[in-house]
Design a protein around this motif. Structure first.
Motif: not given
Length: 310
Positions: A86-103
């Motif tokens: 169970l990753p936290g909300a902050s870790a999920t937000a970080r992963a979301w941003w990395e995936s969004a930045a990579s396109g």
């Protein structure tokens, strides 16, 4: 002799004297028609302020609930202390941003939405055609009743093996299950709305020479618009969840799968935070479509025709 003389009648003054107001000149027919068509500025502005206050209050309340849920999620993740489970909300937000930045996340989302639009549009066209046939003839009505009774309770996921057998691994299979997810609930909602149209309105249409498809297009569809909107909303939800579930199984179409395939691929590689990022994207798109598209359509319908969405 005295009975032949005219009697004297005494007129008494009224106890409450009548008030005589200067009468306004009667408005002409054109002035009365103009006054009926023009909105009352004060009432319209007041209604607009009341609506805006209600919408802003609801938005703030939902934002507060969302923040509370995020805090609870973060506390639960820190209590579990295992990012693999169970990753936290902050870790999920970080992963979301990395995936969004990579396109990658936007590309997967675009693929899913393009597939969804095609399947959803095809399902809507089939639903209107089937319902129009049902309103035009008794055979069509029995056909709609029989088909919706047979296929509406059947989950689209149960048709995945059959879709693979018929259309192979690709776009055809996804479109097949999407049309099945949209067609039956939307047909039922449209038919229920058409049936609820008053006979007087139908008679007015017939007096104007409208029958068959013209009556469906000009009389029944506008009158049943709340039920149509309700069916479109339900069909969208069914199609969105069916697409993600189908992509989890066979979404990789020549290496260009959608959001479901993104979630499945990262789950196999044990990137749980990216799995949560994909799920968060699915939820956000659902919220945006629900509130920006369908709520706007419902408000526009109420303002245009004074109808209430079902």
């Amino acid at each position: 002799m005295s009975s032949l003389l005219p009697k004297t009648v005494a007129i008494r003054a009224p106890r409450r004297p009548e008030r005589i107001f200067p009468r306004r000149p009667r408005a002409s027919d054109e002035e009365r028609a103009r006054a009926a068509e023009s909105p009352i500025d004060g009432n319209d502005a007041g209604d607009r302020q009341v609506r805006w206050r209600a919408v802003s209050t609801s938005v703030w309340r939902k934002l507060i609930i969302g923040v509370v849920l995020l805090v609870l999620w973060e506390i639960a993740a820190r209590w579990v202390d295992n990012d693999l489970l169970l990753p936290g909300a902050s870790a999920t937000a970080r992963a979301w941003w990395e995936s969004a930045a990579s396109g990658e996340l936007f590309a997967r989302t675009g693929t899913s939405l393009w597939m969804l639009l095609r399947g959803y549009g095809l399902g809507v066209l089939c639903a209107f055609a089937l319902t129009s046939l049902a309103m035009s003839s008794a055979v069509g009505r029995d056909l709609l009743s029989l088909l919706t009774g047979m296929f509406n309770p059947l989950p689209s996921i149960a048709l995945l093996p059959l879709a693979l057998l018929w259309f192979g691994l690709g776009t055809g299979s996804l479109l097949f299950v999407l049309v099945h997810a949209v067609l039956w609930p939307l047909s039922l909602s449209i038919y229920t709305g058409f049936e609820s149209v008053s006979p007087t309105l139908r008679m007015i249409g017939r007096n104007y020479g409208l029958s068959g498809l013209r009556q469906v297009a000009w009389i029944l569809t506008p009158a049943a618009l709340p039920s149509v909107l309700s069916g479109l909303r339900v069909g969208w939800a069914f199609a969105w969840r069916t697409l993600i579930a189908a992509e989890l199984v066979f979404g990789a179409n020549t290496g260009a799968g959608g959001l479901g395939w993104y979630i499945y691929q990262n789950r196999n590689e044990l990137y749980t935070d990216r799995v949560f990022a994909g799920l968060l994207t699915v939820i956000l798109i659902g919220l945006l479509v629900e509130h920006l598209v369908f709520d706007t359509l419902a408000r526009w319908t109420v303002r245009r025709w004074g109808m209430q969405s079902a």
